[in-house]
Design an enzyme around this catalytic site. Sequence first.
Site, PDB file in Angstrom:
ATOM      1  N   GLY A  15       0.810  -1.224   0.000  1.00 19.00           N
ATOM      2  CA  GLY A  15       0.000   0.000   0.000  1.00 19.00           C
ATOM      3  C   GLY A  15       0.839   1.268   0.000  1.00 19.00           C
ATOM      4  O   GLY A  15       1.644   1.489   0.909  1.00 19.00           O
ATOM      5  N   GLY A  17      -0.247   4.409   0.285  1.00 12.31           N
ATOM      6  CA  GLY A  17      -1.076   5.531   0.749  1.00 12.31           C
ATOM      7  C   GLY A  17      -0.246   6.419   1.663  1.00 12.31           C
ATOM      8  O   GLY A  17       0.983   6.411   1.624  1.00 12.31           O
ATOM      9  N   PHE A  18      -0.928   7.165   2.533  1.00 15.63           N
ATOM     10  CA  PHE A  18      -0.221   8.077   3.435  1.00 15.63           C
ATOM     11  C   PHE A  18       0.768   7.316   4.320  1.00 15.63           C
ATOM     12  O   PHE A  18       1.894   7.753   4.516  1.00 15.63           O
ATOM     13  CB  PHE A  18      -1.235   8.813   4.326  1.00 15.63           C
ATOM     14  CG  PHE A  18      -1.990   9.882   3.594  1.00 15.63           C
ATOM     15  CD1 PHE A  18      -1.381  11.090   3.288  1.00 15.63           C
ATOM     16  CD2 PHE A  18      -3.301   9.685   3.204  1.00 15.63           C
ATOM     17  CE1 PHE A  18      -2.075  12.080   2.614  1.00 15.63           C
ATOM     18  CE2 PHE A  18      -4.000  10.666   2.534  1.00 15.63           C
ATOM     19  CZ  PHE A  18      -3.383  11.865   2.232  1.00 15.63           C
ATOM     20  N   GLY A  19       0.324   6.166   4.861  1.00 19.33           N
ATOM     21  CA  GLY A  19       1.179   5.408   5.753  1.00 19.33           C
ATOM     22  C   GLY A  19       2.351   4.783   5.010  1.00 19.33           C
ATOM     23  O   GLY A  19       3.510   4.928   5.413  1.00 19.33           O
ATOM     24  N   VAL A  83      -2.119  -7.532  -3.726  1.00 25.43           N
ATOM     25  CA  VAL A  83      -1.775  -8.637  -2.833  1.00 25.43           C
ATOM     26  C   VAL A  83      -3.052  -9.390  -2.469  1.00 25.43           C
ATOM     27  O   VAL A  83      -4.041  -8.799  -2.053  1.00 25.43           O
ATOM     28  CB  VAL A  83      -1.072  -8.104  -1.564  1.00 25.43           C
ATOM     29  CG1 VAL A  83      -0.762  -9.236  -0.597  1.00 25.43           C
ATOM     30  CG2 VAL A  83       0.202  -7.363  -1.956  1.00 25.43           C
ATOM     31  N   GLU A 174     -18.583  17.952   2.966  1.00 31.53           N
ATOM     32  CA  GLU A 174     -17.826  18.648   1.921  1.00 31.53           C
ATOM     33  C   GLU A 174     -18.472  18.436   0.549  1.00 31.53           C
ATOM     34  O   GLU A 174     -18.575  19.362  -0.260  1.00 31.53           O
ATOM     35  CB  GLU A 174     -16.363  18.183   1.933  1.00 31.53           C
ATOM     36  CG  GLU A 174     -15.663  18.677   3.198  1.00 31.53           C
ATOM     37  CD  GLU A 174     -14.188  18.320   3.291  1.00 31.53           C
ATOM     38  OE1 GLU A 174     -13.743  17.443   2.536  1.00 31.53           O
ATOM     39  OE2 GLU A 174     -13.483  18.924   4.125  1.00 31.53           O
ATOM     40  N   ASP A 305      -5.123   3.342   8.454  1.00 29.37           N
ATOM     41  CA  ASP A 305      -6.545   2.994   8.647  1.00 29.37           C
ATOM     42  C   ASP A 305      -6.754   1.538   9.051  1.00 29.37           C
ATOM     43  O   ASP A 305      -7.659   1.210   9.807  1.00 29.37           O
ATOM     44  CB  ASP A 305      -7.319   3.215   7.328  1.00 29.37           C
ATOM     45  CG  ASP A 305      -7.695   4.667   7.113  1.00 29.37           C
ATOM     46  OD1 ASP A 305      -7.283   5.515   7.925  1.00 29.37           O
ATOM     47  OD2 ASP A 305      -8.392   4.950   6.116  1.00 29.37           O
ATOM     48  N   ALA A 322      -5.684  10.799   7.912  1.00 26.52           N
ATOM     49  CA  ALA A 322      -4.326  10.731   7.367  1.00 26.52           C
ATOM     50  C   ALA A 322      -3.226  10.790   8.440  1.00 26.52           C
ATOM     51  O   ALA A 322      -2.218  10.089   8.347  1.00 26.52           O
ATOM     52  CB  ALA A 322      -4.136  11.850   6.348  1.00 26.52           C
ATOM     53  N   GLN A 323      -3.415  11.620   9.478  1.00 24.96           N
ATOM     54  CA  GLN A 323      -2.311  11.848  10.423  1.00 24.96           C
ATOM     55  C   GLN A 323      -1.833  10.587  11.164  1.00 24.96           C
ATOM     56  O   GLN A 323      -0.625  10.360  11.243  1.00 24.96           O
ATOM     57  CB  GLN A 323      -2.681  12.962  11.411  1.00 24.96           C
ATOM     58  CG  GLN A 323      -2.363  14.351  10.881  1.00 24.96           C
ATOM     59  CD  GLN A 323      -0.896  14.533  10.491  1.00 24.96           C
ATOM     60  OE1 GLN A 323       0.017  14.039  11.147  1.00 24.96           O
ATOM     61  NE2 GLN A 323      -0.666  15.206   9.391  1.00 24.96           N
TER      62      GLN A 323
HETATM   63  C1  LIG Z   1     -13.436  10.968   0.432  1.00 24.42           C
HETATM   64  C2  LIG Z   1     -12.433  10.945   1.567  1.00 24.42           C
HETATM   65  C3  LIG Z   1     -12.086  12.125   2.203  1.00 24.42           C
HETATM   66  C4  LIG Z   1     -11.164  12.126   3.242  1.00 24.42           C
HETATM   67  N1  LIG Z   1     -10.826  13.310   3.839  1.00 24.42           N
HETATM   68  C5  LIG Z   1      -9.893  13.331   4.794  1.00 24.42           C
HETATM   69  C6  LIG Z   1      -9.473  14.567   5.373  1.00 24.42           C
HETATM   70  O1  LIG Z   1      -9.965  15.635   5.026  1.00 24.42           O
HETATM   71  N2  LIG Z   1      -8.489  14.529   6.321  1.00 24.42           N
HETATM   72  C7  LIG Z   1      -7.913  13.359   6.719  1.00 24.42           C
HETATM   73  O2  LIG Z   1      -7.007  13.379   7.559  1.00 24.42           O
HETATM   74  N3  LIG Z   1      -8.295  12.175   6.202  1.00 24.42           N
HETATM   75  C8  LIG Z   1      -9.265  12.130   5.250  1.00 24.42           C
HETATM   76  N4  LIG Z   1      -9.651  10.933   4.711  1.00 24.42           N
HETATM   77  C9  LIG Z   1      -9.093   9.691   5.253  1.00 24.42           C
HETATM   78  C10 LIG Z   1      -7.667   9.454   4.764  1.00 24.42           C
HETATM   79  O3  LIG Z   1      -7.615   9.588   3.364  1.00 24.42           O
HETATM   80  C11 LIG Z   1      -7.227   8.068   5.204  1.00 24.42           C
HETATM   81  O4  LIG Z   1      -7.317   8.003   6.604  1.00 24.42           O
HETATM   82  C12 LIG Z   1      -5.808   7.780   4.777  1.00 24.42           C
HETATM   83  O5  LIG Z   1      -5.721   7.745   3.364  1.00 24.42           O
HETATM   84  C13 LIG Z   1      -5.311   6.467   5.368  1.00 24.42           C
HETATM   85  O6  LIG Z   1      -4.007   6.229   4.922  1.00 24.42           O
HETATM   86  P1  LIG Z   1      -3.505   4.737   4.706  1.00 24.42           P
HETATM   87  O7  LIG Z   1      -2.062   4.838   4.344  1.00 24.42           O
HETATM   88  O8  LIG Z   1      -3.875   3.914   5.880  1.00 24.42           O
HETATM   89  O9  LIG Z   1      -4.366   4.180   3.493  1.00 24.42           O
HETATM   90  P2  LIG Z   1      -4.611   4.769   2.025  1.00 24.42           P
HETATM   91  O10 LIG Z   1      -4.133   6.147   1.902  1.00 24.42           O
HETATM   92  O11 LIG Z   1      -6.025   4.465   1.742  1.00 24.42           O
HETATM   93  O12 LIG Z   1      -3.690   3.847   1.105  1.00 24.42           O
HETATM   94  C14 LIG Z   1      -3.901   2.470   0.973  1.00 24.42           C
HETATM   95  C15 LIG Z   1      -3.184   2.008  -0.273  1.00 24.42           C
HETATM   96  O13 LIG Z   1      -3.177   0.597  -0.300  1.00 24.42           O
HETATM   97  C16 LIG Z   1      -3.453   0.128  -1.609  1.00 24.42           C
HETATM   98  N5  LIG Z   1      -4.021  -1.218  -1.472  1.00 24.42           N
HETATM   99  C17 LIG Z   1      -5.130  -1.566  -0.783  1.00 24.42           C
HETATM  100  N6  LIG Z   1      -5.317  -2.899  -0.829  1.00 24.42           N
HETATM  101  C18 LIG Z   1      -4.290  -3.406  -1.569  1.00 24.42           C
HETATM  102  C19 LIG Z   1      -3.927  -4.708  -1.961  1.00 24.42           C
HETATM  103  N7  LIG Z   1      -4.624  -5.790  -1.591  1.00 24.42           N
HETATM  104  N8  LIG Z   1      -2.825  -4.853  -2.743  1.00 24.42           N
HETATM  105  C20 LIG Z   1      -2.101  -3.784  -3.117  1.00 24.42           C
HETATM  106  N9  LIG Z   1      -2.395  -2.517  -2.763  1.00 24.42           N
HETATM  107  C21 LIG Z   1      -3.466  -2.339  -1.981  1.00 24.42           C
HETATM  108  C22 LIG Z   1      -4.410   1.171  -2.176  1.00 24.42           C
HETATM  109  O14 LIG Z   1      -4.364   1.175  -3.590  1.00 24.42           O
HETATM  110  C23 LIG Z   1      -3.864   2.457  -1.570  1.00 24.42           C
HETATM  111  O15 LIG Z   1      -2.917   3.075  -2.411  1.00 24.42           O
HETATM  112  C24 LIG Z   1     -10.578  10.904   3.657  1.00 24.42           C
HETATM  113  C25 LIG Z   1     -10.916   9.720   3.010  1.00 24.42           C
HETATM  114  C26 LIG Z   1     -11.837   9.738   1.971  1.00 24.42           C
HETATM  115  C27 LIG Z   1     -12.187   8.451   1.270  1.00 24.42           C
END
Ligand SMILES: Cc1cc2nc3c(=O)[nH]c(=O)nc-3n(C[C@H](O)[C@H](O)[C@H](O)COP(=O)(O)OP(=O)(O)OC[C@H]3O[C@@H](n4cnc5c(N)ncnc54)[C@H](O)[C@@H]3O)c2cc1C
Length: 430
Positions: A15, A17-19, A83, A174, A305, A322-323
């Site tokens: 993944g 994402g932010f993390g 995965v 929003e 998350d 995100a934080q």
């Molecule tokens: C519409 C919306 C608005 C939001 N607004 C805010 C906000 O204003 N402020 C805030 O702080 N947070 C906000 N959030 C929440 C924030 O985006 C999440 O908390 C944050 O992205 C979590 O980060 P993460 O790294 O855990 O996961 P993510 O950023 O979701 O990244 C997960 C990654 O894993 C990948 N992935 C998933 N499953 C698999 C797999 N099986 N194999 C390979 N890759 C995989 C995905 O493609 C993705 O790139 C919002 C979320 C949404 C949906």
Amino acid sequence: MNIPLSSYPRIVIIGGGFGGISLAKKLSKKEVQVVLLDKNNYHTFQPLLYQVSTGGLEPDSIAYPLRKVLIGYDNFYFRLAEVNEVYPDKKKISTNIGELTYDYLVVATGSETNFFGNTEIEKNAMSMKSIPQSLNLRSLILENFEQALLTDDYHERDALMNFVIVGGGPTGVELAGALAEIKKGVLPKDYPDLDTRRAQINILQGGDRLLDGFSDQASKKAEDFLEKLGVQVWKGVRVTGYDGKTVTTKTDLVFESATVVWAAGVKGAGIKGLDAEEVLAGGNRINVNEFNQVVGYPEIFAIGDIAYMVTEDNPRGHPMVAQPAIQQGKLLGENLANLIQYKPMKPFKYFDKGSMATVGRNKAVCDINGYRFQGIFAWFVWMFVHLFFLIGFRNRMVVFINWVYNYIKFDREARLIIRPFKRDYSQFKD
Ligand SMILES: Cc1cc2nc3c(=O)[nH]c(=O)nc-3n(C[C@H](O)[C@H](O)[C@H](O)COP(=O)(O)OP(=O)(O)OC[C@H]3O[C@@H](n4cnc5c(N)ncnc54)[C@H](O)[C@@H]3O)c2cc1C
């Protein structure tokens, strides 16, 4: 996967994402081999997805190529891969492009929309968790107005222009605000031959207040902003079904709508092999200890998350924003280096930087470090923070220019049906 063997321990991150990105950056100067896997070749800045759905931003401006994140780092590999399963006893994962062994595995897969088992709603409602889903929603909104122009049946026309957003959290609020601004600023010019005053934006919240987790002041002000924009706020209304035409609720209220957006919850995007009863917490999240180590598997970590860490300050886990993901990613980078060198790891302590949401032009609410403020200043703070955290200099520039343009011109130029969303309108005919 053609990842070379290395004398360094291999850390596989699932993944980007932010993390995942925060962790990868932190590992850049460490003596490890890092393999980042993601089912997309880009990082998505989810907080601005609603602006893509409403034509305020092009999708490219909130996405960032994952390969670019790793440019210049030694011993880093990215593979575009989904995965499917983890085999903890073999320290191996299987993906759609093959298998890979690991020394340490980090699950950073984020979350997905939670329909709470209601398959009818899942089939018919729209989600907004990814760029493709946001583009679908953008197309559907615009197609509905095109269709509304064609029908003589005023019930059908109203249903096509009736938007129902389920969930009064930041995403719902929003989106509702952005739709209200389109109704006011864009629709009358685009569709002079349609009575767009009849368009309705409804936001349905199961609880008795919007923006759960925000202060009462922020919640009330957000509601006030929405009502001033003409959004109908329904509180204490739980949705029970949506067959593609009619939204039913636990109350007497029903809504005829061609567009229902489900923003009422998320759950962890779990992976097979890490789904034993003792591993999973509520909401499909993975139980981790204070070092983000998955309970029962010392070589597997989960961040963001998907991770469920119970602490004194956060007895129900950290908020799915995100934080926590960014902060956990950064600390885990240090902790993995410590672990490899047999040094002690540091426990995670979440620093809550506050919450904010925007409702539209000059309207936002912020709860930051005990300070609560709303209105135009909050809106500038919201914009600055989002630009700051957006990944990529080009993206920041593009988003900034778009915002200035939209502000001056009261416009949203990305209202394009590039990839039509196939919607069956026949059910509105009877
Ligand atoms: C519409 C919306 C608005 C939001 N607004 C805010 C906000 O204003 N402020 C805030 O702080 N947070 C906000 N959030 C929440 C924030 O985006 C999440 O908390 C944050 O992205 C979590 O980060 P993460 O790294 O855990 O996961 P993510 O950023 O979701 O990244 C997960 C990654 O894993 C990948 N992935 C998933 N499953 C698999 C797999 N099986 N194999 C390979 N890759 C995989 C995905 O493609 C993705 O790139 C919002 C979320 C949404 C949906």
